[in-house]
Design a protein around this motif. Structure first.
Motif, PDB file in Angstrom:
ATOM      1  N   LEU A   1      27.858  -5.056   6.348  1.00  0.00           N
ATOM      2  CA  LEU A   1      27.996  -6.279   5.555  1.00  0.00           C
ATOM      3  C   LEU A   1      26.618  -6.827   5.180  1.00  0.00           C
ATOM      4  N   GLY A   2      26.399  -7.057   3.902  1.00  0.00           N
ATOM      5  CA  GLY A   2      25.150  -7.649   3.448  1.00  0.00           C
ATOM      6  C   GLY A   2      23.934  -6.896   3.950  1.00  0.00           C
ATOM      7  N   GLN A   3      23.972  -5.568   3.848  1.00  0.00           N
ATOM      8  CA  GLN A   3      22.936  -4.738   4.460  1.00  0.00           C
ATOM      9  C   GLN A   3      21.590  -4.829   3.740  1.00  0.00           C
ATOM     10  N   VAL A   4      20.538  -4.615   4.532  1.00  0.00           N
ATOM     11  CA  VAL A   4      19.167  -4.591   4.012  1.00  0.00           C
ATOM     12  C   VAL A   4      18.497  -3.280   4.411  1.00  0.00           C
ATOM     13  N   VAL A   5      19.289  -2.215   4.470  1.00  0.00           N
ATOM     14  CA  VAL A   5      18.794  -0.910   4.928  1.00  0.00           C
ATOM     15  C   VAL A   5      17.525  -0.473   4.200  1.00  0.00           C
ATOM     16  N   PRO A   6      17.416  -0.600   2.870  1.00  0.00           N
ATOM     17  CA  PRO A   6      16.208  -0.118   2.190  1.00  0.00           C
ATOM     18  C   PRO A   6      14.913  -0.766   2.659  1.00  0.00           C
ATOM     19  N   MET A   7      14.969  -1.987   3.176  1.00  0.00           N
ATOM     20  CA  MET A   7      13.751  -2.624   3.669  1.00  0.00           C
ATOM     21  C   MET A   7      13.115  -1.807   4.780  1.00  0.00           C
ATOM     22  N   VAL A   8      13.922  -1.008   5.480  1.00  0.00           N
ATOM     23  CA  VAL A   8      13.412  -0.162   6.557  1.00  0.00           C
ATOM     24  C   VAL A   8      13.367   1.303   6.127  1.00  0.00           C
ATOM     25  N   SER A   9      14.451   1.790   5.520  1.00  0.00           N
ATOM     26  CA  SER A   9      14.545   3.220   5.209  1.00  0.00           C
ATOM     27  C   SER A   9      13.518   3.670   4.175  1.00  0.00           C
ATOM     28  N   PHE A  10      12.957   2.742   3.405  1.00  0.00           N
ATOM     29  CA  PHE A  10      11.940   3.084   2.409  1.00  0.00           C
ATOM     30  C   PHE A  10      10.539   3.181   3.012  1.00  0.00           C
ATOM     31  N   LEU A  11      10.394   2.825   4.275  1.00  0.00           N
ATOM     32  CA  LEU A  11       9.075   2.856   4.917  1.00  0.00           C
ATOM     33  C   LEU A  11       8.735   4.267   5.387  1.00  0.00           C
ATOM     34  N   PRO A  12       7.461   4.624   5.462  1.00  0.00           N
ATOM     35  CA  PRO A  12       7.079   6.031   5.701  1.00  0.00           C
ATOM     36  C   PRO A  12       7.540   6.608   7.036  1.00  0.00           C
ATOM     37  N   ARG A  13       7.614   5.784   8.098  1.00  0.00           N
ATOM     38  CA  ARG A  13       7.957   6.329   9.408  1.00  0.00           C
ATOM     39  C   ARG A  13       9.408   6.062   9.814  1.00  0.00           C
ATOM     40  N   ALA A  14      10.266   5.879   8.814  1.00  0.00           N
ATOM     41  CA  ALA A  14      11.693   5.633   9.085  1.00  0.00           C
ATOM     42  C   ALA A  14      12.481   6.934   9.048  1.00  0.00           C
TER      43      ALA A  14
ATOM     44  N   SER B   1       0.819  -1.226   0.000  1.00  0.00           N
ATOM     45  CA  SER B   1       0.000   0.000   0.000  1.00  0.00           C
ATOM     46  C   SER B   1       0.844   1.264   0.000  1.00  0.00           C
ATOM     47  N   THR B   2       2.059   1.203   0.561  1.00  0.00           N
ATOM     48  CA  THR B   2       2.933   2.385   0.590  1.00  0.00           C
ATOM     49  C   THR B   2       3.753   2.526  -0.688  1.00  0.00           C
ATOM     50  N   GLY B   3       3.691   1.547  -1.580  1.00  0.00           N
ATOM     51  CA  GLY B   3       4.497   1.579  -2.800  1.00  0.00           C
ATOM     52  C   GLY B   3       5.936   1.155  -2.574  1.00  0.00           C
ATOM     53  N   THR B   4       6.252   0.746  -1.341  1.00  0.00           N
ATOM     54  CA  THR B   4       7.633   0.390  -1.013  1.00  0.00           C
ATOM     55  C   THR B   4       8.088  -0.849  -1.757  1.00  0.00           C
ATOM     56  N   LEU B   5       7.237  -1.871  -1.830  1.00  0.00           N
ATOM     57  CA  LEU B   5       7.631  -3.115  -2.494  1.00  0.00           C
ATOM     58  C   LEU B   5       7.991  -2.861  -3.948  1.00  0.00           C
ATOM     59  N   ARG B   6       7.190  -2.079  -4.637  1.00  0.00           N
ATOM     60  CA  ARG B   6       7.451  -1.792  -6.056  1.00  0.00           C
ATOM     61  C   ARG B   6       8.800  -1.099  -6.236  1.00  0.00           C
ATOM     62  N   ARG B   7       9.117  -0.159  -5.362  1.00  0.00           N
ATOM     63  CA  ARG B   7      10.385   0.563  -5.491  1.00  0.00           C
ATOM     64  C   ARG B   7      11.579  -0.304  -5.116  1.00  0.00           C
ATOM     65  N   LEU B   8      11.399  -1.175  -4.149  1.00  0.00           N
ATOM     66  CA  LEU B   8      12.478  -2.097  -3.808  1.00  0.00           C
ATOM     67  C   LEU B   8      12.811  -2.999  -4.994  1.00  0.00           C
ATOM     68  N   MET B   9      11.793  -3.373  -5.749  1.00  0.00           N
ATOM     69  CA  MET B   9      12.019  -4.245  -6.902  1.00  0.00           C
ATOM     70  C   MET B   9      12.770  -3.547  -8.021  1.00  0.00           C
ATOM     71  N   TRP B  10      12.766  -2.220  -8.035  1.00  0.00           N
ATOM     72  CA  TRP B  10      13.528  -1.503  -9.049  1.00  0.00           C
ATOM     73  C   TRP B  10      15.028  -1.728  -8.890  1.00  0.00           C
ATOM     74  N   MET B  11      15.462  -2.061  -7.679  1.00  0.00           N
ATOM     75  CA  MET B  11      16.904  -2.166  -7.416  1.00  0.00           C
ATOM     76  C   MET B  11      17.394  -3.598  -7.581  1.00  0.00           C
ATOM     77  N   ARG B  12      17.023  -4.458  -6.641  1.00  0.00           N
ATOM     78  CA  ARG B  12      17.487  -5.841  -6.685  1.00  0.00           C
ATOM     79  C   ARG B  12      16.312  -6.781  -6.509  1.00  0.00           C
ATOM     80  N   LYS B  13      16.217  -7.773  -7.387  1.00  0.00           N
ATOM     81  CA  LYS B  13      15.122  -8.730  -7.287  1.00  0.00           C
ATOM     82  C   LYS B  13      15.350  -9.739  -6.164  1.00  0.00           C
ATOM     83  N   GLY B  14      16.617 -10.070  -5.885  1.00  0.00           N
ATOM     84  CA  GLY B  14      16.932 -11.114  -4.911  1.00  0.00           C
ATOM     85  C   GLY B  14      16.307 -10.898  -3.545  1.00  0.00           C
ATOM     86  N   PRO B  15      16.582  -9.762  -2.890  1.00  0.00           N
ATOM     87  CA  PRO B  15      15.999  -9.570  -1.560  1.00  0.00           C
ATOM     88  C   PRO B  15      14.486  -9.430  -1.573  1.00  0.00           C
TER      89      PRO B  15
END
Length: 421
Positions: free
Chosen positions: A281-294, A107-121
């Motif tokens: 190392l092996g960071q997943v920062v966008p999974m959090v930083s892309f969310l509205p209240r981060a 609903s926040t559009g975060t998933l769609r934008r995450l997919m623009w970068m890397r499909k793996g995560p």
């Protein structure tokens, strides 16, 4: 200590794990076995000794590399108890998390934008959703088949003895059939959950749900633990050591970002103190930083990116499907300010730093590859975890002049870029 003579003889290392419920002892054993393997490959000496600490899980490392003796104290900053608490969910509650987490990212559009970068995560994030729904579907199908069979068996049996008419016997048969459906469904779901140490569906669902629960805001219990971590590192920054190195692995990387930012704002990083370095190392920062209240995380990313009183090296590898490989966490979060210096984004290049035979062995072991940064490489390039944590060279000097990976992603992607609460 000037640039020409900055040789490390003592170091404090603070390892912040990702979302991991396992006891921290496994990190020491991993360091001991993999460090010995890397030393044999690369031709240096390294030894690990268990140590004691009331606030952390600690060990001491003695190494002789390039003729220089170094002592490093490694502390794991433990939040496994918080992870375990967040994972203590019933089966229905986990499916409730699935719905809530999926809704948050979609609903926040975060998933769609995450997919623009890397499909793996993103695939890794979708895996628990698909797996849990598949488990539920199989359980319901099996339950419906057995429940229907029981209902038919009872009705046909009652008819044979002439008891199918009146008396509510048909209703009883259908009720027992529904009871079988529910019982079988839950039995199968419990069977799947008991085998999650191989399937990882519940584990990953709890992981993503923990970050998404507050839409990117740090949960209160974790915030309190991060303040405790900050106090421990602040003490080390007042000691007579050459370097304080903070290692953030996986989701531990975004915890480290905020902890380091708070340390700096509080004035704990001094020009006359130990050199401060950050290895993500092996960071997943966008999974959090892309969310509205981060907002806090985005603010801390922007703050650290311009500092000249520490070093930040971000290491990932396209072969690691569980991280946002070579995605500059500051840039993709849309908060890169003018004068940005950090992080230096480089690749561990698994396909080159592991032999063809070793790469073939590990290629499809996704979770094992996510921990490869903490392990030995049989064809090491310029990334060696054990030389970084136990060797005589500062992180700043080791990568001085190193160019970032040419294939890094360093353009704004996040929809949410506000840094104000």
């Amino acid at each position: 200590m000037n640039a020409a003579s900055r040789q490390v003889s003592t170091r404090r290392v603070f390892h912040i794990p990702g979302y991991d419920p396992m006891p921290p002892r496994r990190y020491r054993e991993l360091y001991r076995t993999e460090g010995a393997a890397q030393a044999a490959i690369s031709g240096y000496e390294i030894g690990v000794r268990a140590d004691k600490s009331d606030a952390t899980f600690r060990w001491t490392v003695g190494a002789r590399i390039d003729g220089h003796a170094v002592m490093s104290q490694v502390d794991v900053l433990v939040w496994a108890d918080i992870v375990k608490g967040s994972m203590a969910q019933s089966i229905p509650a986990t499916y409730g998390q699935l719905v809530q987490t999926a809704w948050t990212y979609i609903s926040t559009g975060t998933l769609r934008r995450l997919m623009w970068m890397r499909k793996g995560p993103v695939i890794a994030a979708l895996y628990p959703v698909v797996m849990l729904l598949t488990q539920l579907s199989l359980a319901l199908i099996a339950g419906a088949l057995i429940g229907g069979w029981v209902t038919d068996l009872l009705i046909n049996g009652l008819r044979l003895v002439g008891l199918s008419q009146g008396g509510g016997f048909d209703a009883v048969a259908h009720a027992l059939g529904w009871a079988c459906l529910i019982g079988v469904t839950f039995f199968i779901l419990r069977w799947f959950k008991a085998r999650d140490n191989k399937l990882f569906a519940y584990y990953l669902m709890h992981d993503y749900a923990y970050s998404a629960r507050l839409r990117g805001e740090v949960p209160p219990e974790l915030d309190a633990r991060m303040k405790a971590f900050e106090a421990i590192i602040a003490q080390a920054l007042s000691e007579d050591v050459d370097e304080v190195l903070i290692v953030g692995h996986s989701s531990g990387a975004h915890l480290a970002v905020s902890i380091i930012a708070d340390l700096m704002r509080a004035g704990h990083v001094r020009a006359d103190g130990p050199k401060l370095a950050f290895l993500s190392l092996g960071q997943v920062v966008p999974m959090v930083s892309f969310l509205p209240r981060a907002q806090r995380l985005r603010r801390d990313l922007a703050f650290l990116s311009t500092r000249d009183d520490f070093t930040w090296v971000d290491v990932s590898a396209p072969g690691d499907g569980c991280c946002f490989a070579l995605c500059d966490p500051v840039a993709v979060s849309g908060v890169a300010p003018e004068g940005r210096r950090w992080p230096l984004v480089i690749s561990a290049a698994f396909t080159q730093s592991l032999s063809p035979a070793r790469w073939k062995e590990l290629r499809w072991r996704f979770f094992r590859l996510h921990f490869q940064y903490l392990c030995a490489f049989d064809q090491p390039k310029d990334y060696d975890y054990f030389q970084i944590t136990a060797g005589p060279v500062l992180l700043a000097d080791r990568y001085a002049g190193r160019q970032p990976s040419g294939s890094r992603i360093d353009v704004p992607v996040s929809k949410y870029t506000s840094v104000l609460p």
